[in-house]
Design a protein around this motif. Structure first.
Motif, PDB file in Angstrom:
ATOM      1  N   ALA A 145      -2.722   7.705   8.422  1.00 41.12           N
ATOM      2  CA  ALA A 145      -2.168   6.686   7.542  1.00 41.12           C
ATOM      3  C   ALA A 145      -1.198   5.781   8.293  1.00 41.12           C
ATOM      4  N   ARG A 146      -0.321   6.376   9.097  1.00 39.46           N
ATOM      5  CA  ARG A 146       0.652   5.589   9.855  1.00 39.46           C
ATOM      6  C   ARG A 146      -0.028   4.706  10.893  1.00 39.46           C
ATOM      7  N   ARG A 147      -1.023   5.251  11.571  1.00 41.22           N
ATOM      8  CA  ARG A 147      -1.700   4.507  12.640  1.00 41.22           C
ATOM      9  C   ARG A 147      -2.507   3.338  12.093  1.00 41.22           C
ATOM     10  N   MET A 148      -3.123   3.513  10.925  1.00 40.98           N
ATOM     11  CA  MET A 148      -4.040   2.508  10.395  1.00 40.98           C
ATOM     12  C   MET A 148      -3.430   1.664   9.280  1.00 40.98           C
ATOM     13  N   GLY A 149      -2.179   1.909   8.931  1.00 42.15           N
ATOM     14  CA  GLY A 149      -1.573   1.241   7.784  1.00 42.15           C
ATOM     15  C   GLY A 149      -1.209  -0.204   8.029  1.00 42.15           C
ATOM     16  N   THR A 150      -1.108  -0.940   6.943  1.00 42.90           N
ATOM     17  CA  THR A 150      -0.640  -2.322   6.979  1.00 42.90           C
ATOM     18  C   THR A 150       0.883  -2.343   7.082  1.00 42.90           C
ATOM     19  N   HIS A 172       0.858  -1.181   0.000  1.00 37.69           N
ATOM     20  CA  HIS A 172       0.000   0.000   0.000  1.00 37.69           C
ATOM     21  C   HIS A 172       0.895   1.232   0.000  1.00 37.69           C
ATOM     22  N   ILE A 173       0.676   2.097  -0.968  1.00 39.59           N
ATOM     23  CA  ILE A 173       1.461   3.318  -1.110  1.00 39.59           C
ATOM     24  C   ILE A 173       0.531   4.516  -0.955  1.00 39.59           C
ATOM     25  N   VAL A 174       0.831   5.379  -0.012  1.00 37.97           N
ATOM     26  CA  VAL A 174       0.096   6.632   0.146  1.00 37.97           C
ATOM     27  C   VAL A 174       0.979   7.754  -0.376  1.00 37.97           C
ATOM     28  N   VAL A 175       0.484   8.451  -1.391  1.00 37.08           N
ATOM     29  CA  VAL A 175       1.193   9.597  -1.956  1.00 37.08           C
ATOM     30  C   VAL A 175       0.437  10.846  -1.520  1.00 37.08           C
ATOM     31  N   ASP A 176       1.047  11.602  -0.639  1.00 35.11           N
ATOM     32  CA  ASP A 176       0.384  12.742  -0.013  1.00 35.11           C
ATOM     33  C   ASP A 176       1.001  14.053  -0.505  1.00 35.11           C
ATOM     34  N   GLY A 177       0.145  15.047  -0.680  1.00 37.25           N
ATOM     35  CA  GLY A 177       0.607  16.336  -1.187  1.00 37.25           C
ATOM     36  C   GLY A 177       0.998  17.320  -0.115  1.00 37.25           C
ATOM     37  N   ALA A 178       1.722  16.862   0.905  1.00 40.79           N
ATOM     38  CA  ALA A 178       2.174  17.710   2.014  1.00 40.79           C
ATOM     39  C   ALA A 178       0.994  18.238   2.816  1.00 40.79           C
ATOM     40  N   LEU A 192       2.873  -0.682   4.228  1.00 41.71           N
ATOM     41  CA  LEU A 192       2.585   0.713   3.891  1.00 41.71           C
ATOM     42  C   LEU A 192       3.872   1.502   3.669  1.00 41.71           C
ATOM     43  N   ARG A 193       3.849   2.289   2.587  1.00 47.73           N
ATOM     44  CA  ARG A 193       4.883   3.294   2.345  1.00 47.73           C
ATOM     45  C   ARG A 193       4.193   4.636   2.144  1.00 47.73           C
ATOM     46  N   ILE A 194       4.760   5.675   2.723  1.00 44.56           N
ATOM     47  CA  ILE A 194       4.177   7.010   2.623  1.00 44.56           C
ATOM     48  C   ILE A 194       5.201   7.975   2.042  1.00 44.56           C
TER      49      ILE A 194
END
Length: 251
Positions: A54-59, A39-45, A62-64
């Motif tokens: 995302a960190r708390r609920m990630g598998t 699972h990759i989360v790409v966040d716009g700052a 997960l990469r952010i």
């Protein structure tokens, strides 16, 4: 013999100040019975609690990445570059897999046929997760390069594609680059290697970027349709949209 240690599937989620909508998406990913994915989360700052959620609920996979971007499709291109899976699927904030075994169903189709594209149907849900009804367009039984000449018949989030045939998103389009991208993926795929799962795979939150920019999105879709199928076809298809739009009471 060299073992392929890549995940089978990369699930890519694009976020920006999405603390209100991200939890249902993260929960949906975490509940999947199939585990051979990243699972990759790409966040716009983001400046809210998006990254913390995302960190708390990630598998564990997960990469952010959180940094400024040039818009939604620039972020999607980052996700494609980061993806290590053989297949990619986008599940953006607020959207969710329809059931806990959804990724397993996609994975079973891959194991069975190793197709280029796998797709399903979509339900529309509200912010509480209540089903509002099916998407107004249904996935075609047989997907061809001409299928999307009648509009985006498959929701982008229900469209899984082999990464090695997936092009970059055209960032000249601000609202409808996913329509252009899906057409390009179909054209790059092999006839007979597109699998219809014949079931709902995605619950789509009807509150996205395109929903808030209907007119601009329609103009872009006309340009994309004309580029792929010709201007006359684009005019005819858009004229046929009018009764459907009037019936739905919105653009």
């Amino acid at each position: 013999m060299i073992m392929d240690t890549r995940p089978l599937i990369s699930v890519i989620t694009i976020t920006y100040n999405a603390s209100a909508t991200l939890p249902v998406t993260m929960k949906s990913v975490a509940e999947q019975t199939f585990t051979g994915f990243e699972h990759i989360v790409v966040d716009g700052a983001s400046t809210d609690d998006t990254i913390m959620i995302a960190r708390r609920m990630g598998t564990p996979t997960l990469r952010i990445v959180s940094e400024p971007d040039k818009g939604l499709y620039d972020a999607m291109n980052k996700g494609l570059r980061l993806a290590r899976g053989r297949y990619v699927i986008f599940l953006n904030s607020g959207d969710r897999f329809h059931a806990a075994d959804t990724l397993q169903i996609y994975a079973d189709a891959i194991e069975c046929r190793n197709p280029d594209i796998i797709y399903g149907d979509t339900d529309i849900v509200d912010s509480e997760g209540k089903r509002l009804g099916p998407r107004h367009l249904s996935a075609p039984d047989i997907l061809t390069a001409d299928s999307f000449s009648n509009g985006m018949l498959i929701c982008h989030q229900a469209f899984m594609v082999r990464k090695d045939i997936a092009p970059k998103y055209d960032t000249d389009y601000r609202f409808s680059a996913d329509y252009d991208w899906c057409i390009k993926c179909i054209k790059a795929s092999r006839a007979g290697d597109r699998v219809n799962l014949r079931r709902v795979t995605i619950d789509y939150l009807s509150d996205g970027l395109t929903d808030h920019n209907k007119k601009a999105s329609l103009i872009e879709r006309f340009k994309i349709m004309a580029a792929h199928y010709g201007t006359l076809k684009a005019i005819g298809s858009h004229l046929s949209f009018i009764p459907r739009v009037m019936k739905r009471g919105k653009l």
